[in-house]
Design an enzyme around this catalytic site. Sequence first.
Site, short mmCIF file in Angstrom:
data_model
loop_
_atom_site.label_atom_id
_atom_site.label_comp_id
_atom_site.label_asym_id
_atom_site.label_seq_id
_atom_site.Cartn_x
_atom_site.Cartn_y
_atom_site.Cartn_z
N ALA A 115 0.82 -1.22 0.00
CA ALA A 115 0.00 0.00 0.00
C ALA A 115 0.85 1.27 0.00
CB ALA A 115 -0.93 -0.01 1.21
N THR A 158 5.11 -11.66 15.22
CA THR A 158 6.09 -11.09 16.14
C THR A 158 6.10 -11.81 17.49
OG1 THR A 158 6.53 -9.08 17.42
CG2 THR A 158 4.28 -9.39 16.72
N ASP A 159 7.21 -11.68 18.21
CA ASP A 159 7.28 -12.23 19.57
C ASP A 159 6.41 -11.43 20.55
OD1 ASP A 159 8.85 -9.93 19.75
OD2 ASP A 159 10.64 -10.95 20.49
N GLU A 160 6.02 -10.20 20.16
CA GLU A 160 5.29 -9.33 21.10
C GLU A 160 3.91 -9.88 21.45
OE1 GLU A 160 5.44 -5.16 20.56
OE2 GLU A 160 7.48 -5.20 19.78
N TYR A 215 -0.46 -2.43 19.03
CA TYR A 215 0.24 -3.14 17.94
C TYR A 215 0.23 -4.65 18.19
CZ TYR A 215 4.16 -5.40 15.58
OH TYR A 215 4.93 -6.29 14.88
N ALA A 227 -1.55 -6.43 20.20
CA ALA A 227 -2.90 -7.00 20.26
C ALA A 227 -3.44 -7.22 18.85
CB ALA A 227 -3.83 -6.07 21.04
N LYS A 239 -1.62 -7.74 16.14
CA LYS A 239 -0.90 -8.87 15.53
C LYS A 239 -1.40 -10.20 16.11
CE LYS A 239 2.17 -8.96 13.01
NZ LYS A 239 2.22 -9.01 11.52
N ASN A 253 18.47 -2.08 26.02
CA ASN A 253 18.50 -0.99 25.03
C ASN A 253 19.75 -0.11 25.18
OD1 ASN A 253 16.06 -1.86 24.02
ND2 ASN A 253 14.85 -0.46 25.29
P1 NAD Z 1 7.40 -2.02 7.98
O1 NAD Z 1 6.51 -1.10 8.76
O2 NAD Z 1 8.80 -1.60 7.70
O3 NAD Z 1 6.73 -2.37 6.57
C1 NAD Z 1 5.38 -2.68 6.44
C2 NAD Z 1 5.03 -2.65 4.97
O4 NAD Z 1 3.66 -3.00 4.82
C3 NAD Z 1 5.20 -1.28 4.32
O5 NAD Z 1 5.84 -1.41 3.07
C4 NAD Z 1 3.77 -0.79 4.15
O6 NAD Z 1 3.62 0.10 3.05
C5 NAD Z 1 3.03 -2.08 3.95
N1 NAD Z 1 1.62 -2.00 4.32
C6 NAD Z 1 1.08 -1.45 5.44
N2 NAD Z 1 -0.26 -1.55 5.41
C7 NAD Z 1 -0.58 -2.20 4.27
C8 NAD Z 1 -1.79 -2.63 3.69
N3 NAD Z 1 -2.98 -2.39 4.29
N4 NAD Z 1 -1.76 -3.27 2.51
C9 NAD Z 1 -0.58 -3.51 1.89
N5 NAD Z 1 0.61 -3.11 2.38
C10 NAD Z 1 0.61 -2.47 3.56
O7 NAD Z 1 7.36 -3.39 8.77
P2 NAD Z 1 8.51 -4.48 8.97
O8 NAD Z 1 9.35 -4.09 10.13
O9 NAD Z 1 9.14 -4.76 7.67
O10 NAD Z 1 7.63 -5.73 9.43
C11 NAD Z 1 7.09 -6.64 8.47
C12 NAD Z 1 6.29 -7.69 9.20
O11 NAD Z 1 7.12 -8.38 10.12
C13 NAD Z 1 5.14 -7.12 10.03
O12 NAD Z 1 4.05 -7.99 9.91
C14 NAD Z 1 5.68 -7.10 11.46
O13 NAD Z 1 4.62 -7.23 12.38
C15 NAD Z 1 6.57 -8.32 11.44
N6 NAD Z 1 7.71 -8.29 12.36
C16 NAD Z 1 8.55 -7.22 12.39
C17 NAD Z 1 9.67 -7.24 13.23
C18 NAD Z 1 10.64 -6.10 13.29
O14 NAD Z 1 11.52 -6.09 14.17
N7 NAD Z 1 10.57 -5.12 12.40
C19 NAD Z 1 9.90 -8.37 14.06
C20 NAD Z 1 8.99 -9.43 14.01
C21 NAD Z 1 7.91 -9.40 13.14
O1 DAU Z 2 9.85 -7.73 19.03
C1 DAU Z 2 9.51 -7.59 17.68
C2 DAU Z 2 9.03 -6.19 17.42
O2 DAU Z 2 10.19 -5.36 17.46
C3 DAU Z 2 8.30 -6.03 16.10
O3 DAU Z 2 7.12 -6.78 16.13
C4 DAU Z 2 7.96 -4.55 15.85
O4 DAU Z 2 7.36 -4.40 14.58
C5 DAU Z 2 9.25 -3.76 15.90
O5 DAU Z 2 8.98 -2.39 15.75
C6 DAU Z 2 9.98 -4.00 17.22
O6 DAU Z 2 9.23 -3.41 18.33
P1 DAU Z 2 9.95 -2.61 19.51
O7 DAU Z 2 8.97 -1.74 20.15
O8 DAU Z 2 10.73 -3.54 20.37
O9 DAU Z 2 11.02 -1.76 18.61
P2 DAU Z 2 11.54 -0.26 18.75
O10 DAU Z 2 12.72 -0.15 17.85
O11 DAU Z 2 10.45 0.74 18.59
O12 DAU Z 2 12.05 -0.19 20.24
C7 DAU Z 2 13.07 -1.07 20.71
C8 DAU Z 2 13.31 -0.76 22.17
O13 DAU Z 2 13.93 0.54 22.27
C9 DAU Z 2 12.03 -0.66 22.98
O14 DAU Z 2 12.28 -1.17 24.29
C10 DAU Z 2 11.75 0.84 23.06
C11 DAU Z 2 13.14 1.44 23.04
N1 DAU Z 2 13.26 2.78 22.39
C12 DAU Z 2 12.73 2.94 21.15
C13 DAU Z 2 12.82 4.15 20.49
C14 DAU Z 2 12.22 4.35 19.12
C15 DAU Z 2 13.94 3.80 23.03
O15 DAU Z 2 14.45 3.64 24.17
N2 DAU Z 2 14.04 5.01 22.38
C16 DAU Z 2 13.49 5.23 21.15
O16 DAU Z 2 13.60 6.38 20.64
#
Ligand code: NAD
Ligand code: DAU
Length: 355
Positions: A33, A133-135, A159, A161, A163, A258
């Site tokens: 999207a 995700t592990d969350e 988020y 909830a 997922k 962190n």
């Molecule tokens: P991201 O936010 O970087 O990318 C999400 C992508 O989905 C974007 O390109 C966005 O345009 C697209 N998108 C959003 N809504 C949409 C819709 N309605 N239809 C089509 N496309 C849409 O996310 P990410 O970090 O790459 O995560 C990808 C997947 O992996 C997610 O499902 C997330 O929950 C899961 N995940 C992420 C992490 C992490 O650390 N980033 C860890 C574990 C699982």
């Molecule tokens: O565990 C998997 C998840 O990891 C994925 O499902 C999510 O999509 C992904 O965004 C990530 O979630 P977190 O909330 O753990 O990621 P984030 O990078 O936002 O934050 C990592 C940790 O750092 C968290 O404990 C919050 C902290 N943080 C984050 C930001 C952005 C800070 O202390 N300062 C910050 O500015």
Amino acid sequence: MTILVTGGAGFIGSNFVLEWLAGSDEAVVNLDALTYAGNLENLAAVHSEKRHIFVHGDIGNFDLVSQLLAEYQPRAILNFAAESHVDRSIHGPEDFIQTNIVGTFRLLEAVRAYWSKLEGEAKSQFRFLHVSTDEVYGFLNKEDPAFKENNRYEPSSPYSASKAASDHLVRAYHHTYGLPVLTTNCSNNYGPYHFPEKLIPLSIHNALAGKPLPIYGDGQQIRDWLYVKDHCSAIRRVLEAGRVGETYNVGGWNEKANLEVVDTLCAILDQLSPRADGKSYKEQITFVTDRPGHDRRYAIDASKLERELGWKPAESFETGIRKTVEWYLENHAWVANVTSGHYRQWVDQNYGERS
Ligand code: NAD
Ligand code: DAU
């Protein structure tokens, strides 16, 4: 043969698409999207690749998804598309409900209609792989064992909830309709193309820009870090050999607080791109108001995936984090483009109200 990837212009999805096209002959239909998190620049390397068919659209658009399935007859769907940032889900949960729950539901409905008409091997070999995700498991106390696949679902943010709800729908479609699904629940990823709203890319970006490195609360929250390409290799392995209906936890046994992560980033930057005044980037670390409902610790037990499917991560945290810093130092233009415009509004909104 063709696969359909959703969310393939985001962080993990684009890494997956690039690696898939480099390592396989199969075409990829990439449905995204292009929200703030989707970026076609991530896919610049496959711009003229005929096996990459990019479609700008929503997973919640039943007609569009049905048309794509009929036209390309994919043998598998990999659902990466989601709203993924916890802080944004706290500021505005609506989009998370729409994409992660309603969108996944509509996608499942279109896939069910398509799959039910397949026959023979096309039907028995078809897979729907849901990337989660592990969350969803909630948080751990210091002494708790790492999350296993049979841990209770106890999500704590809008988020997680949303997922969790999508995971339940995916499993219900297997249990009720027999749809051949697989689910992966992964820990925190890091690596190239990570949008600088998340801790690691935000810290690298802010450090180099001379801005504060915001640490929520006491910085002792623990995350379990996995290099994004290792997550992609795990997904490929589960797609190839995972048992239908099963869940696989994905993680790299890399629990870090962190503050330790940001200290490590500063130390690498001090070596690779020292500050002009000779001081450490650690000087920029700033403690700010905590995230509401901040989960204290996540940790993934990936032994099922390792034992049953023989998967192992290729990178340690030390090698992966260095590669990541190097990638950001080499890709100034990418960072500059994604941190213009709406990104600044988000930074003002999220950090402006923290003391
Ligand atoms: P991201 O936010 O970087 O990318 C999400 C992508 O989905 C974007 O390109 C966005 O345009 C697209 N998108 C959003 N809504 C949409 C819709 N309605 N239809 C089509 N496309 C849409 O996310 P990410 O970090 O790459 O995560 C990808 C997947 O992996 C997610 O499902 C997330 O929950 C899961 N995940 C992420 C992490 C992490 O650390 N980033 C860890 C574990 C699982
Ligand atoms: O565990 C998997 C998840 O990891 C994925 O499902 C999510 O999509 C992904 O965004 C990530 O979630 P977190 O909330 O753990 O990621 P984030 O990078 O936002 O934050 C990592 C940790 O750092 C968290 O404990 C919050 C902290 N943080 C984050 C930001 C952005 C800070 O202390 N300062 C910050 O500015």
